[in-house]
Scaffold this motif. Structure first.
Motif, mmCIF file in Angstrom:
data_model
loop_
_atom_site.group_PDB
_atom_site.id
_atom_site.type_symbol
_atom_site.label_atom_id
_atom_site.label_comp_id
_atom_site.label_asym_id
_atom_site.label_seq_id
_atom_site.Cartn_x
_atom_site.Cartn_y
_atom_site.Cartn_z
ATOM 1 N N CYS A 25 16.294 -7.044 -2.585
ATOM 2 C CA CYS A 25 15.476 -6.510 -1.205
ATOM 3 C C CYS A 25 16.428 -6.351 -0.109
ATOM 4 C CB CYS A 25 14.743 -7.879 -0.724
ATOM 5 S SG CYS A 25 13.585 -7.861 0.888
ATOM 6 N N ALA A 26 15.993 -5.374 0.720
ATOM 7 C CA ALA A 26 17.156 -4.894 1.802
ATOM 8 C C ALA A 26 17.021 -5.939 3.178
ATOM 9 C CB ALA A 26 16.935 -3.573 2.202
ATOM 10 N N PHE A 27 16.183 -6.645 3.055
ATOM 11 C CA PHE A 27 16.119 -7.670 4.396
ATOM 12 C C PHE A 27 17.250 -8.617 4.064
ATOM 13 C CE2 PHE A 27 14.141 -11.429 6.350
ATOM 14 C CZ PHE A 27 14.530 -11.225 7.525
ATOM 15 N N ASP A 28 18.148 -8.859 5.120
ATOM 16 C CA ASP A 28 19.242 -9.735 4.836
ATOM 17 C C ASP A 28 18.861 -11.220 4.503
ATOM 18 O OD1 ASP A 28 20.855 -7.591 5.525
ATOM 19 O OD2 ASP A 28 20.807 -8.046 7.649
ATOM 20 N N ARG A 29 17.967 -11.629 5.010
ATOM 21 C CA ARG A 29 17.509 -13.146 4.791
ATOM 22 C C ARG A 29 16.997 -13.485 3.364
ATOM 23 N NH1 ARG A 29 15.797 -15.053 10.724
ATOM 24 N NH2 ARG A 29 17.475 -14.540 11.695
ATOM 25 N N CYS A 30 16.397 -12.142 2.777
ATOM 26 C CA CYS A 30 15.912 -12.463 1.719
ATOM 27 C C CYS A 30 16.352 -12.015 0.441
ATOM 28 C CB CYS A 30 14.601 -11.575 1.502
ATOM 29 S SG CYS A 30 13.519 -11.647 0.070
ATOM 30 N N LYS A 39 6.031 -4.174 -8.192
ATOM 31 C CA LYS A 39 5.483 -3.391 -7.280
ATOM 32 C C LYS A 39 6.507 -3.800 -6.122
ATOM 33 C CE LYS A 39 1.145 -2.997 -4.685
ATOM 34 N NZ LYS A 39 -0.021 -3.594 -4.086
ATOM 35 N N ASN A 40 6.875 -2.886 -5.175
ATOM 36 C CA ASN A 40 7.822 -2.986 -4.096
ATOM 37 C C ASN A 40 7.651 -1.970 -3.006
ATOM 38 O OD1 ASN A 40 9.405 -0.426 -4.619
ATOM 39 N ND2 ASN A 40 9.689 -1.380 -6.477
ATOM 40 N N TRP A 41 8.197 -2.226 -1.905
ATOM 41 C CA TRP A 41 7.930 -1.153 -0.722
ATOM 42 C C TRP A 41 9.114 -0.402 -0.344
ATOM 43 C CZ3 TRP A 41 3.285 -1.508 1.777
ATOM 44 C CH2 TRP A 41 2.464 -2.468 1.608
ATOM 45 N N ASP A 42 8.915 0.771 -0.162
ATOM 46 C CA ASP A 42 10.179 1.706 0.144
ATOM 47 C C ASP A 42 9.649 1.956 1.712
ATOM 48 O OD1 ASP A 42 12.172 3.656 0.316
ATOM 49 O OD2 ASP A 42 11.021 5.024 -0.754
ATOM 50 N N PHE A 43 10.952 1.707 2.611
ATOM 51 C CA PHE A 43 10.827 2.196 3.954
ATOM 52 C C PHE A 43 12.357 2.797 4.425
ATOM 53 C CE2 PHE A 43 11.710 1.026 8.478
ATOM 54 C CZ PHE A 43 10.596 1.916 9.078
ATOM 55 N N ASP A 44 12.247 4.044 4.577
ATOM 56 C CA ASP A 44 13.527 4.521 5.120
ATOM 57 C C ASP A 44 14.672 4.651 4.155
ATOM 58 O OD1 ASP A 44 14.659 6.219 6.800
ATOM 59 O OD2 ASP A 44 15.799 4.640 7.970
ATOM 60 N N PHE A 48 12.119 -2.980 -0.270
ATOM 61 C CA PHE A 48 11.835 -4.171 0.314
ATOM 62 C C PHE A 48 10.773 -4.888 -0.958
ATOM 63 C CE2 PHE A 48 13.093 -1.928 4.016
ATOM 64 C CZ PHE A 48 13.894 -2.948 4.665
ATOM 65 N N CYS A 49 10.859 -6.135 -0.889
ATOM 66 C CA CYS A 49 9.957 -6.802 -1.789
ATOM 67 C C CYS A 49 8.754 -7.208 -1.470
ATOM 68 C CB CYS A 49 10.546 -8.125 -2.484
ATOM 69 S SG CYS A 49 10.846 -9.451 -1.203
ATOM 70 N N SER A 50 8.420 -7.218 -0.146
ATOM 71 C CA SER A 50 6.919 -7.126 0.323
ATOM 72 C C SER A 50 7.048 -6.810 1.641
ATOM 73 C CB SER A 50 6.803 -8.658 0.580
ATOM 74 O OG SER A 50 7.537 -9.436 1.695
ATOM 75 N N ILE A 54 9.792 -6.174 5.268
ATOM 76 C CA ILE A 54 9.810 -4.794 6.234
ATOM 77 C C ILE A 54 9.531 -5.197 7.636
ATOM 78 C CG2 ILE A 54 8.872 -2.703 6.797
ATOM 79 C CD1 ILE A 54 8.232 -2.402 3.800
ATOM 80 N N ALA A 55 8.278 -5.948 8.065
ATOM 81 C CA ALA A 55 8.268 -6.350 9.420
ATOM 82 C C ALA A 55 9.316 -7.140 9.954
ATOM 83 C CB ALA A 55 6.910 -7.136 9.405
ATOM 84 N N ARG A 56 9.963 -8.116 9.290
ATOM 85 C CA ARG A 56 10.668 -8.955 9.419
ATOM 86 C C ARG A 56 12.094 -8.216 10.138
ATOM 87 N NH1 ARG A 56 9.358 -12.955 5.292
ATOM 88 N NH2 ARG A 56 7.682 -13.967 6.106
#
Length: 66
Positions: A25-30, A39-44, A48-50, A54-56
């Motif tokens: 996951c690209a979120f630093d804290r995750c 299932k995963n999320w692609d943003f830019d 991301f795992c959820s 992405i929101a955080r």
């Protein structure tokens, strides 16, 4: 003599294999691992795992309306 066991030959058991990690996951804290077929999320072009990650990542915060 050939084996008559129908499970002796055929497709490999996918559940017996270890899952292959694609990235994390690209979120630093995750940094949870993301596996192939999951299932995963692609943003830019970041994975991301959820949707919450992405929101955080974008700086969203929880608010409560009184």
């Amino acid at each position: 003599m050939p084996s008559l066991d129908r499970f002796d030959a055929g497709l490999p058991d996918r559940q017996a294999e270890e899952p292959s990690q694609v990235t994390e996951c690209a979120f630093d804290r995750c940094r949870s691992p993301i596996y192939a077929g999951e299932k995963n999320w692609d943003f830019d072009r970041d994975w991301f795992c959820s949707a919450a990650c992405i929101a955080r990542h974008l700086g969203a915060e929880k608010r409560y309306v009184e």
